[in-house]
Every structure is written in C-alpha cells, then in structure tokens.
Motif scaffolding. Structure first.
Motif, short mmCIF file in Angstrom:
data_model
loop_
_atom_site.label_atom_id
_atom_site.label_comp_id
_atom_site.label_asym_id
_atom_site.label_seq_id
_atom_site.Cartn_x
_atom_site.Cartn_y
_atom_site.Cartn_z
N ALA A 26 0.83 -1.20 0.00
CA ALA A 26 0.00 0.00 0.00
C ALA A 26 0.87 1.25 0.00
CB ALA A 26 -0.93 -0.02 1.21
N TYR A 27 1.93 1.23 0.80
CA TYR A 27 2.83 2.37 0.88
C TYR A 27 3.49 2.65 -0.47
CZ TYR A 27 7.16 4.90 1.89
OH TYR A 27 8.20 5.78 1.86
N GLN A 28 4.00 1.61 -1.11
CA GLN A 28 4.68 1.80 -2.39
C GLN A 28 3.73 2.32 -3.46
OE1 GLN A 28 7.80 1.74 -2.84
NE2 GLN A 28 8.53 0.73 -0.98
N HIS A 29 2.52 1.78 -3.52
CA HIS A 29 1.54 2.22 -4.52
C HIS A 29 1.15 3.69 -4.29
CE1 HIS A 29 0.96 -1.50 -6.61
NE2 HIS A 29 0.47 -2.15 -5.57
N LEU A 30 0.83 4.01 -3.06
CA LEU A 30 0.40 5.38 -2.74
C LEU A 30 1.53 6.38 -2.96
CD1 LEU A 30 -1.75 4.70 0.43
CD2 LEU A 30 -2.48 6.11 -1.49
N ARG A 31 2.70 6.03 -2.51
CA ARG A 31 3.85 6.93 -2.65
C ARG A 31 4.12 7.22 -4.12
NH1 ARG A 31 9.21 6.01 -3.48
NH2 ARG A 31 10.70 7.54 -2.62
N ARG A 46 -9.86 9.03 0.14
CA ARG A 46 -10.91 8.28 0.83
C ARG A 46 -10.54 6.80 0.86
NH1 ARG A 46 -14.48 12.18 1.46
NH2 ARG A 46 -14.64 13.82 -0.12
N LEU A 47 -10.64 6.22 2.04
CA LEU A 47 -10.15 4.87 2.26
C LEU A 47 -10.83 3.85 1.36
CD1 LEU A 47 -9.84 4.83 6.16
CD2 LEU A 47 -8.02 5.09 4.47
N GLN A 48 -12.13 3.94 1.20
CA GLN A 48 -12.82 2.95 0.38
C GLN A 48 -12.41 3.05 -1.09
OE1 GLN A 48 -17.02 3.45 1.21
NE2 GLN A 48 -16.92 2.05 2.96
N ALA A 49 -12.22 4.28 -1.57
CA ALA A 49 -11.79 4.46 -2.96
C ALA A 49 -10.38 3.90 -3.16
CB ALA A 49 -11.83 5.94 -3.33
N TYR A 54 -6.39 -0.10 -5.22
CA TYR A 54 -5.22 -0.95 -5.04
C TYR A 54 -5.56 -2.39 -4.67
CZ TYR A 54 -3.06 3.65 -4.87
OH TYR A 54 -2.66 4.93 -5.15
N GLU A 55 -6.84 -2.67 -4.47
CA GLU A 55 -7.29 -4.01 -4.10
C GLU A 55 -6.59 -4.49 -2.83
OE1 GLU A 55 -6.78 -6.46 -7.54
OE2 GLU A 55 -8.47 -5.57 -8.60
N LEU A 56 -6.56 -3.61 -1.85
CA LEU A 56 -5.96 -3.91 -0.55
C LEU A 56 -6.94 -3.55 0.55
CD1 LEU A 56 -2.40 -2.46 -1.25
CD2 LEU A 56 -2.96 -4.88 -0.97
N GLY A 57 -6.67 -4.04 1.75
CA GLY A 57 -7.56 -3.79 2.87
C GLY A 57 -7.43 -2.39 3.44
N ILE A 58 -8.39 -2.01 4.26
CA ILE A 58 -8.41 -0.68 4.86
C ILE A 58 -7.22 -0.48 5.81
CG2 ILE A 58 -9.66 0.82 6.47
CD1 ILE A 58 -10.90 0.82 3.76
N SER A 59 -6.91 -1.49 6.62
CA SER A 59 -5.84 -1.35 7.61
C SER A 59 -4.47 -1.04 7.00
CB SER A 59 -5.75 -2.60 8.49
OG SER A 59 -6.91 -2.72 9.29
N PRO A 60 -4.01 -1.82 5.99
CA PRO A 60 -2.70 -1.48 5.40
C PRO A 60 -2.70 -0.13 4.70
CG PRO A 60 -3.76 -3.27 4.19
CD PRO A 60 -4.53 -3.09 5.45
N GLN A 79 -10.13 14.51 11.87
CA GLN A 79 -11.45 13.96 11.63
C GLN A 79 -11.86 14.03 10.17
OE1 GLN A 79 -13.29 12.32 13.85
NE2 GLN A 79 -11.67 12.62 15.38
N ARG A 80 -11.26 14.94 9.41
CA ARG A 80 -11.62 15.09 8.00
C ARG A 80 -10.86 14.12 7.10
NH1 ARG A 80 -10.71 21.39 7.15
NH2 ARG A 80 -8.92 20.86 8.48
N GLY A 81 -9.95 13.36 7.67
CA GLY A 81 -9.27 12.34 6.90
C GLY A 81 -7.97 12.81 6.27
#
Length: 239
Positions: A26-31, A46-49, A54-60, A79-81
């Motif tokens: 997740a880190y590599q994709h987002l970065r 947004r976490l769900q998007a 990336y087809e990964l879970g919310i936690s990672p 609170q706004r994410g």
C-alpha cells in the motif's frame, strides 16, 4: 542415523507477517501515485476508494497513509481524513533552497573523496540519461518513468562518494518532493525540444566539472540546475 539437533540449530527466521507485506505494498503504490501526480495535490484520499484502486484492505492503506503523512507527502486532517499534500510557490522555493544546501555539501564531499570507480559511475549514469532522453509528451507515462529513473540515477551517482548517511537520508526525501514539481515542469513546458537541450546541457556541464574535481564550479552548476525548476514554475504558483 540422524544426529539430534538442539532448538538453536533448527531455529529459522519467522516469516514476515502478511499485514506487514500488505502495508508495504500500500505504501509503495500510494507513494508512487502521489509523486507522479496520479493522485493530484490537495485530493481527498478516501479509504474505500483507495481500497478499490489498489485491491488492498483498509488497515494497510491507513498505515501507509500515516507513514506518508510523516514524510510530508500526505496531509492528515484529523477527523476530515487524509489528502495529498498541496503544492505551492512558497513550498517549492523552501524545498529547492533546502535541497541545494544539502546537495552542494554532499557534492563537495563526493568530489573530495570519490575514486576512479565513482567517476566511471557518473559517466555511465550520464550515458543512460542521454539514452532515456526527455519525454516529448508528459502523457507518455512509460517514457516519463524511464527518464525520471535515469535522472535520479545520474544525481545519485554524483553524490555516491559522499560520506554522510544522514545527509543522504534527508536528501532522498527532498528528491521525492522535488519530483512532484519537476513533473509539472514537464507537463507545462512551452518547448519540449528546448527543455531537452537545456537539461542535457546542464547535466553535461555538471558531469565535466565534477570529473575535473572543480568543486566550486560543480556546486554552482548544481545550485543553478536545481533552482531552474523553481524559476520556470515561479509564475505558475500565485503563492
């Protein structure tokens, strides 16, 4: 007959936890997407998007966002994410001044302590840069990625003989942030050919000064080269 083995003899490293592996992915994709501009400056994350992207879970994904927030590539709005850190003229100038300060120190040290292998690696990295060439179309993502890799490789070769690990770590972070601005320069250049000619000329002069062990000239050329992006993009940002 098999000899008896003590627990110490049969001990093997524990496998890496799947959650850690997913967090790293997740880190590599987002970065990569933040640096490349695929996730735009100021965009809400947004976490769900991101989970679907990336087809990964919310936690990672959340762990990766927290890590990128610590690096300044993502803003944590409580609170706004989360959102992609914005770009601005003020930030760009601050960033470029910081990078020139760090890299001129590293370059001076590299020139003082670099050996023949260091010089050969600079020449090889410059050759790779000339073969990659500057992308004529910023939408040609393959060409952009190849050029960015070659460009980073050349600058890394210049500084490779420097001895300060801490300055190297700081510089790596500054380079990531600088790339976000450099990609904008590629997208909004008025003449792609002129930009290519200017950039290749700057790198050639920088290489020659470094190989000639002219630290004063090399540092001045490096400073001018790094600040060119700030000069070109200065008018684009209102502040």
């Amino acid at each position: 007959m098999r000899s008896a083995e003590t627990p110490a003899q049969v001990r093997t490293p524990a496998p890496k936890a799947p959650s850690e592996t997913m967090s790293e992915r997740a880190y590599q994709h987002l970065r990569a997407d933040v640096i490349a501009g695929a996730l735009a400056p100021g965009q809400k994350l947004r976490l769900q998007a991101l989970q679907q992207r990336y087809e990964l879970g919310i936690s990672p994904i959340r762990e990766a966002l927290m890590q990128l927030s610590g690096e300044g590539l993502v803003s944590n709005d409580g609170q706004r994410g989360f959102s992609v850190s914005p770009l601005s003229r003020e930030d760009m100038l601050d960033l470029m001044h910081a990078r020139t300060s760090v890299e001129t120190l590293l370059l001076q040290d590299a020139i003082e302590h670099g050996d023949d292998d260091w010089g050969a690696s600079i020449t090889a990295a410059y050759y790779k840069l000339t073969r990659a060439r500057l992308p004529q179309d910023p939408n040609d993502l393959v060409a952009v990625e190849l050029w960015e890799a070659a460009h980073r490789g050349f600058h890394a070769a210049l500084l490779a003989a420097a001895r300060s690990k801490w300055l190297m770590r700081i510089d790596e972070q500054l380079i990531d942030h600088s790339e976000r601005y450099r990609r904008i320069r590629l997208a909004y250049t008025s003449s792609a050919q002129q930009l290519e000619d200017d950039v290749m000329s700057e790198h050639a002069q920088l290489m020659e000064a470094a190989l000639a062990r002219n630290a004063g000239l090399a540092c001045e050329l490096l400073r001018s080269h790094l600040m060119r992006t700030a000069q070109v993009l200065g008018e684009r940002f209102a502040g």
